[in-house]
Motif scaffolding. Structure first.
Motif, mmCIF file in Angstrom:
data_model
loop_
_atom_site.group_PDB
_atom_site.id
_atom_site.type_symbol
_atom_site.label_atom_id
_atom_site.label_comp_id
_atom_site.label_asym_id
_atom_site.label_seq_id
_atom_site.Cartn_x
_atom_site.Cartn_y
_atom_site.Cartn_z
ATOM 1 N N GLU A 1 1.185 -1.073 -0.067
ATOM 2 C CA GLU A 1 -0.514 -0.207 0.633
ATOM 3 C C GLU A 1 0.730 1.019 0.101
ATOM 4 O O GLU A 1 2.150 1.368 0.782
ATOM 5 C CB GLU A 1 -0.554 -0.091 1.610
ATOM 6 C CG GLU A 1 -1.540 1.395 1.140
ATOM 7 C CD GLU A 1 -2.860 1.147 2.331
ATOM 8 O OE1 GLU A 1 -3.731 2.020 2.189
ATOM 9 O OE2 GLU A 1 -2.161 0.766 3.311
ATOM 10 N N GLN A 2 0.834 1.925 -0.998
ATOM 11 C CA GLN A 2 1.103 3.713 -0.798
ATOM 12 C C GLN A 2 1.014 4.439 -0.126
ATOM 13 O O GLN A 2 0.109 3.808 0.614
ATOM 14 C CB GLN A 2 1.481 4.278 -2.258
ATOM 15 C CG GLN A 2 1.770 3.425 -3.642
ATOM 16 C CD GLN A 2 3.611 2.546 -3.225
ATOM 17 O OE1 GLN A 2 4.314 3.665 -3.427
ATOM 18 N NE2 GLN A 2 3.534 1.009 -2.913
ATOM 19 N N VAL A 3 1.382 5.716 -0.380
ATOM 20 C CA VAL A 3 0.506 6.597 1.133
ATOM 21 C C VAL A 3 -0.773 6.144 1.019
ATOM 22 O O VAL A 3 -1.221 6.783 -0.051
ATOM 23 C CB VAL A 3 0.877 8.569 0.623
ATOM 24 C CG1 VAL A 3 1.482 9.133 0.846
ATOM 25 C CG2 VAL A 3 3.101 8.025 0.721
ATOM 26 N N LEU A 4 -1.150 7.369 2.329
ATOM 27 C CA LEU A 4 -2.487 7.037 2.127
ATOM 28 C C LEU A 4 -3.281 7.917 1.427
ATOM 29 O O LEU A 4 -2.290 8.717 0.739
ATOM 30 C CB LEU A 4 -2.759 7.358 3.532
ATOM 31 C CG LEU A 4 -2.267 6.201 4.945
ATOM 32 C CD1 LEU A 4 -3.073 6.455 6.661
ATOM 33 C CD2 LEU A 4 -3.291 4.710 4.493
ATOM 34 N N ALA A 5 -4.213 7.544 0.513
ATOM 35 C CA ALA A 5 -5.318 8.617 0.065
ATOM 36 C C ALA A 5 -5.372 9.846 0.731
ATOM 37 O O ALA A 5 -5.863 9.610 2.337
ATOM 38 C CB ALA A 5 -6.269 7.938 -1.494
ATOM 39 N N ASN A 6 -5.758 10.935 0.022
ATOM 40 C CA ASN A 6 -6.823 11.992 0.422
ATOM 41 C C ASN A 6 -7.849 12.307 -0.473
ATOM 42 O O ASN A 6 -7.252 13.253 -1.464
ATOM 43 C CB ASN A 6 -5.763 13.281 0.560
ATOM 44 C CG ASN A 6 -5.943 14.201 1.889
ATOM 45 O OD1 ASN A 6 -6.986 14.580 1.897
ATOM 46 N ND2 ASN A 6 -6.042 15.302 1.145
ATOM 47 N N PRO A 7 -9.185 12.320 -0.341
ATOM 48 C CA PRO A 7 -10.157 12.456 -1.162
ATOM 49 C C PRO A 7 -10.702 13.651 -0.832
ATOM 50 O O PRO A 7 -11.878 13.908 -1.885
ATOM 51 C CB PRO A 7 -11.248 11.476 -0.189
ATOM 52 C CG PRO A 7 -10.478 10.647 1.125
ATOM 53 C CD PRO A 7 -9.270 10.811 0.854
ATOM 54 N N ASN A 8 -9.876 14.339 0.319
ATOM 55 C CA ASN A 8 -10.466 15.949 0.362
ATOM 56 C C ASN A 8 -9.726 17.250 0.007
ATOM 57 O O ASN A 8 -10.270 18.222 0.413
ATOM 58 C CB ASN A 8 -10.638 16.036 1.753
ATOM 59 C CG ASN A 8 -11.656 14.922 1.923
ATOM 60 O OD1 ASN A 8 -13.008 15.021 2.080
ATOM 61 N ND2 ASN A 8 -11.375 14.810 3.570
ATOM 62 N N ILE A 9 -8.691 16.846 -0.658
ATOM 63 C CA ILE A 9 -7.745 17.662 -1.113
ATOM 64 C C ILE A 9 -8.410 18.604 -1.765
ATOM 65 O O ILE A 9 -8.807 18.133 -2.844
ATOM 66 C CB ILE A 9 -6.686 17.046 -1.589
ATOM 67 C CG1 ILE A 9 -5.465 17.624 -2.364
ATOM 68 C CG2 ILE A 9 -6.850 16.107 -3.193
ATOM 69 C CD1 ILE A 9 -3.978 16.747 -2.648
ATOM 70 N N THR A 10 -7.909 19.511 -1.837
ATOM 71 C CA THR A 10 -8.150 20.574 -2.557
ATOM 72 C C THR A 10 -7.459 21.755 -3.426
ATOM 73 O O THR A 10 -5.978 21.362 -2.599
ATOM 74 C CB THR A 10 -9.115 22.065 -2.093
ATOM 75 O OG1 THR A 10 -9.879 22.751 -3.054
ATOM 76 C CG2 THR A 10 -8.867 22.264 -0.928
ATOM 77 N N TRP A 11 -7.234 22.959 -3.710
ATOM 78 C CA TRP A 11 -5.938 23.755 -4.119
ATOM 79 C C TRP A 11 -5.737 24.803 -2.916
ATOM 80 O O TRP A 11 -6.189 24.600 -1.518
ATOM 81 C CB TRP A 11 -6.555 24.662 -5.514
ATOM 82 C CG TRP A 11 -8.283 25.079 -5.306
ATOM 83 C CD1 TRP A 11 -8.408 26.232 -4.444
ATOM 84 C CD2 TRP A 11 -9.016 24.407 -5.828
ATOM 85 N NE1 TRP A 11 -9.669 26.630 -5.119
ATOM 86 C CE2 TRP A 11 -10.357 25.016 -5.429
ATOM 87 C CE3 TRP A 11 -9.397 23.530 -6.648
ATOM 88 C CZ2 TRP A 11 -11.542 25.517 -6.038
ATOM 89 C CZ3 TRP A 11 -10.764 23.293 -6.945
ATOM 90 C CH2 TRP A 11 -11.868 24.003 -7.045
ATOM 91 N N GLU A 12 -4.558 25.204 -2.969
ATOM 92 C CA GLU A 12 -4.088 26.087 -1.855
ATOM 93 C C GLU A 12 -4.565 27.283 -2.268
ATOM 94 O O GLU A 12 -5.247 27.723 -3.639
ATOM 95 C CB GLU A 12 -2.463 26.152 -1.650
ATOM 96 C CG GLU A 12 -1.927 24.807 -1.294
ATOM 97 C CD GLU A 12 -0.655 25.276 -1.878
ATOM 98 O OE1 GLU A 12 -0.005 24.181 -0.428
ATOM 99 O OE2 GLU A 12 0.084 25.743 -2.263
ATOM 100 N N LYS A 13 -4.683 28.370 -1.616
ATOM 101 C CA LYS A 13 -5.389 30.037 -1.558
ATOM 102 C C LYS A 13 -4.335 30.678 -1.382
ATOM 103 O O LYS A 13 -3.622 30.726 -0.058
ATOM 104 C CB LYS A 13 -7.013 29.768 -1.012
ATOM 105 C CG LYS A 13 -7.858 28.480 -1.687
ATOM 106 C CD LYS A 13 -9.370 28.222 -0.748
ATOM 107 C CE LYS A 13 -9.878 27.172 -1.240
ATOM 108 N NZ LYS A 13 -9.058 25.756 -0.450
ATOM 109 N N ALA A 14 -5.037 31.799 -1.231
ATOM 110 C CA ALA A 14 -3.851 33.710 -0.856
ATOM 111 C C ALA A 14 -4.847 34.472 -0.999
ATOM 112 O O ALA A 14 -5.717 34.859 -1.933
ATOM 113 C CB ALA A 14 -3.079 33.026 -1.545
#
Length: 1022
Positions: free
Chosen positions: A690-703
């Motif tokens: 198994e590779q690095v855990l998945a992140n189903p909630n990932i989104t873009w960074e903001k500023a």
């Protein structure tokens, strides 16, 4: 074959530009509006053509014949209808300020104005995203620009290197002098930046961020350029200037705009130049006697038996036994003192009412560091060659329909020794002078059992690796005005493709080296004598396509001016076998101004990419920005001011995004592999990992970005200034959770957790004045920047000085060094590194928590915590035919950290190199003056720990560029049918003044050194 193909393309393009001005002007173009007027402009004494030193027409300049007192103002093509006779003096005014006077001669209708003048610079439109421009007084954005005439003064191939020190808010650092590095790769293909599939060696930081690179309105991060192709480089720094980029706008943008034709008679320009290059500071190794002496000392310090006898030391010192006691300066043996850089460019530009064109051809041939050998019939030096052709054509197809096509083809051929350039440098920096002779008595490569790879053989005996890179791009656009519906309405469509391919031809080979025993006369072989390889492998390949459709409206209603644009685009790219990465969406902006006094602007981006869940769909975000500007000088109470010409206050605030998703990281991935089970042999069973855990909630960074600026010109447009303050908050930054648990047995994914803030000031100050035949200018740019980590998910720190949150972004942590232990009594009364028995001469560290033990609990912020200050100073003058310019560039409140093989002696278990600065080591005799700790063999966990001891000031001032040129009088060049001849000489990286000058302040720790270039050239215009 590639050169022949490029030649064919060149012929086609040259025919193309010949057809446009000649056939079109005689046939179709005769029917175009204003054709006869244009011809008259260029051939009679009734019109003037005003351009700057970049060959660009300047609109809005007033010209007056001092004899007749008649005046006119230049139009958008730089043309003013004004009669004159030979000997008349034409006065040139900007906003009622006299900037120069020019005496007209026979058949002379061109006046060159200096764009360094703040008033002239203010007349140039401001470049914005998607090929849009805006009048300077109507701009609300934080921008800065540098033009082509400055970029061509440096003999470099990278735009990043050429713009160093010339743009406010942009900090660059050159961490390697490696040749033409965009054409190379380290094997790690960038996901979304096809053009950056290598390292450009120069890193850019625009207000602390890595900006997006956009070429002619299209995201295409190519940075290896023919500088004569470039019209301008513009930086977009605030939210309103990049809002239309949406998820790609948080880092700012670098706009590279290539040159286009102008409505003027044809100009052919040829430039030939050649440069001699020399490496700046490189580590200075000890000779054999010094090395052996210090090695014995280090071994004694560690309780070991000395390796060299008195007889050995004498032989090294006298050189009486070069075979048994060699003394080889590997750097001088393998690298050259100088190398060559040859550069040739040919460009043709011109046009009329029907068509405008710019065609450029370039060739670069650059040699590298390494010496070659007559034993080879091929080149083993590291070299860089490029062949580039560009054709930009604009056509006025009908009164309402215009279009254009941009074509670019580029071939880059580079060469490396088969062993690799950086690998050879690493060998030079890790092999002592007394390791072995270069050759054995029988002429074979020498070596020993401890050093089994002859450095000279690595350089000339390992064959070579050729890299061949091809880039092709084509941009097509059409624009239709709809004044019949309403004046100012237009529609534009654009499409573009770009393809890149880099392949390596491996003709490297293995080699054998031999240890010769003078007693037994026996040779012991290490390595194998191999045949030369002969195969080709694709390094990387990629493709991108871009489509855009925009609808715009620009119109004035009396004192009211409105402009708006709505745009939809689709940007698709892939590299290698990866699935395509696509960003698409809509964006727009609208601006209103009242009497060009008050300006309001809104902009937005609504877009997303396909690397977010669910698979195949796009995740979209909305990124708005708003801005205001006030031209204070237009107020009644300042209208008649004698000292103030322009003064604008502007500000913006908005939300921007940074798309950094990774490659489908929301999908949990597994890889299979072989594993050993009880009772089985390795590789007999297959297991799933198994590779690095998945992140189903990932989104873009903001500023969220705030900018406030003040810009103006004073003293009859001689002095211009810009001052800006910014405060940018970055959030949802991707990072790995610090408060994680190893119990799950798997690595945590990147999550949108971090927050940081960047604040600072940008400034630009420029002064220009003309005094009869003499004119001069000085321009200063700079930035003051500070950052802070607002939140970082980190483990609970037991002491406040260990916390990363609250410190500068990227802040280094380590021990605070308090000098060197002088005696055993001092050691007994001090805290000591956990697991280490200190000796006199070792580094002493501060015990921050007072527990008597030095460990991770005593690590704290090290390095400069003051705001980074970076600056550039550009100055020059013109006197009759002479021109001179100089650029100084540097940084303050900066630190560098020295370590590894080029700093510490006897690495690699004691077999490594030692350096001149190691002569200043601590001994009982030098205790009062020593600047380095005692010597040790191999790794010393105490003295080589990360600490302030190895950290030094990185402040420096560099004379980045200097140029002197002379233009032969026009009266002489006309006799041989030439428009102008200019000869010039320039130098790059000529002088460096560093607070810590033992190493180069930008390239250290063994990287490929920066080159100093001394260049001579000639430019001929036909």
């Amino acid at each position: 074959m590639q050169k022949k193909l490029l030649l064919k393309f060149s012929v086609v393009f040259l025919l193309l530009f010949k057809l446009i001005p000649a056939r079109a002007s005689v046939a179709e173009a005769k029917q175009a509006p204003g054709f006869k007027q244009h011809i008259d402009t260029l051939q009679t004494g009734s019109s003037l053509y005003l351009i700057d030193e970049n060959q660009f027409p300047i609109a809005g300049i007033k010209v007056q014949n001092t004899r007749t007192q008649k005046a006119a103002v230049t139009d958008n093509n730089g043309i003013a209808e004004l009669s004159y006779s030979n000997g008349d003096v034409i006065a040139v005014y900007v906003q009622q300020s006299l900037i120069q006077k020019t005496e007209m001669g026979k058949d002379r209708n061109v006046i060159v104005v200096n764009s360094k003048n703040p008033g002239v610079a203010a007349l140039r439109p401001v470049r914005t995203l998607f090929d849009q421009t805006v009048k300077s007084t109507l701009s609300t954005m934080a921008t800065d620009v540098v033009y082509g005439s400055d970029l061509t003064k440096s003999p470099v191939t990278s735009v990043k290197a050429a713009i160093t020190g010339r743009l406010s808010g942009l900090y660059t650092n050159q961490n390697s002098g490696r040749l033409g590095s965009e054409g190379r790769t380290d094997g790690t293909a960038a996901l979304i930046s096809l053009g950056s599939l290598g390292s450009d060696a120069v890193t850019m930081s625009l207000r602390g961020q890595n900006p997006v690179v956009i070429v002619d309105g299209i995201p295409r991060p190519l940075t290896i350029f023919n500088m004569e192709e470039i019209e301008s480089v513009t930086v977009l720094k605030d939210a309103v200037s990049t809002a239309m980029l949406g998820v790609k706008g948080a880092s700012g943008a670098i706009l590279i705009t290539t040159r286009r034709g102008t409505k003027a008679k044809q100009t052919i320009s040829f430039t030939a130049q050649t440069a001699f290059q020399k490496s700046l500071k490189i580590p200075q190794a000890l000779n054999a006697f010094q090395y052996a002496t210090l090695n014995n000392e280090a071994r004694i310090n560690d309780g070991l038996t000395p390796a060299y006898t008195a007889a050995d030391l004498q032989a090294y010192q006298t050189g009486s036994d070069p075979q048994g006691h060699p003394d080889v300066n590997w750097n001088d043996l393998i690298t050259k003192p100088t190398s060559r850089f040859n550069h040739y460019t040919l460009n043709v530009a011109g046009g009329n009412d029907f068509g405008k064109y710019f065609v450029a051809v370039e060739h670069i041939n650059q040699n590298g560091l390494f010496r070659t050998s007559d034993i080879n019939t091929y080149d083993t030096d590291n070299t860089f060659k490029s062949y580039v052709i560009r054709s930009n054509v604009d056509l006025q197809i009908s009164k309402k329909l215009s279009g254009g096509i941009n074509l670019m083809g580029r071939l880059i051929n580079s060469n490396d020794p088969g062993y690799g350039s950086q690998a050879i440098l690493n060998s030079i920096y890790s092999t002592p002078a007394n390791a072995y002779p270069v050759f054995n008595p029988n002429g074979s490569y020498a070596t020993t059992s401890s050093y089994q790879n002859n450095v000279y053989a690595q350089s000339v005996g390992s064959g070579y690796i050729g890299t061949y890179k091809r880039d092709v791009s084509a941009d097509l656009f059409l624009k239709r005005t709809f004044d019949e519906i309403t004046p100012g309405l237009w529609l534009k469509a654009k499409a573009s493709i770009y393809a890149t391919l880099s392949e390596n031809t491996f003709r490297n080979k293995s080699f054998a080296s031999f240890f010769y025993n003078p007693t037994t006369k026996v040779y012991t072989q290490y390595g194998t004598i191999g045949t030369q390889n002969n195969y080709t492998g694709i390094n990387y390949q990629g493709h991108s396509d871009y489509e855009e459709l925009s609808l715009g409206y620009d119109r004035n209603f009396g004192k009211h001016g409105v402009s708006a644009v709505v745009l939809a685009n689709h940007d698709n790219s892939f590299t290698g076998s990866d699935l395509p990465y696509t960003v698409q969406g809509i964006s727009g902006k609208a601006a209103y101004n009242y009497d060009e006094k008050y300006v309001a602007e809104v902009a937005f981006g609504y877009n997303g990419s396909n690397y977010y869940p669910p698979a195949g769909d796009y995740k979209y975000g909305f990124f708005p920005a708003v801005a205001l500007a006030w031209n204070i000088n237009k107020e009644n109470f300042l209208k008649d001011s004698k000292w103030l010409n322009t003064l604008k206050l502007y500000g913006s605030y908005g939300k921007t995004g940074n798309d950094n998703p990774g490659y489908f990281v929301y999908i949990q991935r597994y890889f299979d592999g072989t594993s050993t089970y009880f009772g089985s042999t390795p590789g007999s069973n297959t297991s799933i990992f198994e590779q690095v855990l998945a992140n189903p909630n990932i989104t873009w960074e903001k500023a969220n970005k705030f900018n406030l600026g003040l810009q103006g010109t004073i003293l009859d447009n001689k002095l211009g200034f810009t001052v800006e303050y910014y405060r940018d908050k970055y959030y949802d930054l991707l990072m790995q959770r610090g408060k994680n648990s190893a119990l799950i047995g798997q690595s945590y994914p990147l999550e949108n957790l971090g927050q940081s803030r960047y604040t600072g000031w940008d400034f630009k100050l420029n002064f220009q004045q003309s005094l009869k035949d003499f004119s001069y200018y000085i321009a200063a740019t700079g930035g003051l920047q500070q950052s802070k980590v607002l939140y970082q998910n980190e483990v609970n720190q037991p002491y406040p000085w260990m916390a990363r949150t609250g410190q500068a972004v990227g802040q280094r942590f380590g021990y605070i060094a308090e000098g060197l232990f002088q005696n055993t009594a001092e050691i007994a009364g001090s805290a000591k590194l956990e697991g280490y028995a200190a000796q006199p001469g070792d580094i002493k560290y501060r015990d921050l928590n007072g527990d008597g033990i030095i460990n991770q609990l005593d690590q704290t912020v090290i390095g400069n915590t003051k705001p980074l200050f970076y600056y550039g100073l550009n100055l020059g003058f013109q006197f009759k035919g002479f021109d001179f310019s100089a650029l100084l560039q540097g940084a303050l409140n900066r630190t560098i950290y020295l370590s590894n093989n080029t700093e510490w002696a006897f690495q690699n278990n004691g077999f490594g190199q030692a350096w001149e600065h190691n002569l200043d080591r601590w001994t009982p005799q030098t205790a009062a003056t020593a600047t380095m700790p005692r010597l040790s063999i191999g790794t010393n966990i105490n003295n080589e720990a990360t600490s302030t001891f190895w950290q030094h000031s990185g402040n420096y001032l560099r004379l980045k560029n200097i140029e002197l040129g002379y233009t032969i009088p026009n009266s002489l060049t006309k006799r041989i049918g030439l428009q102008s001849i200019r000869v010039f000489g320039n130098a790059t990286n000529l002088l460096t003044f560093a607070a810590y000058d033992r190493v180069d302040p930008e390239v250290y720790n063994g990287n490929y050194p920066i080159q100093r270039s001394i260049n001579m050239g000639i430019n001929i215009k036909f």
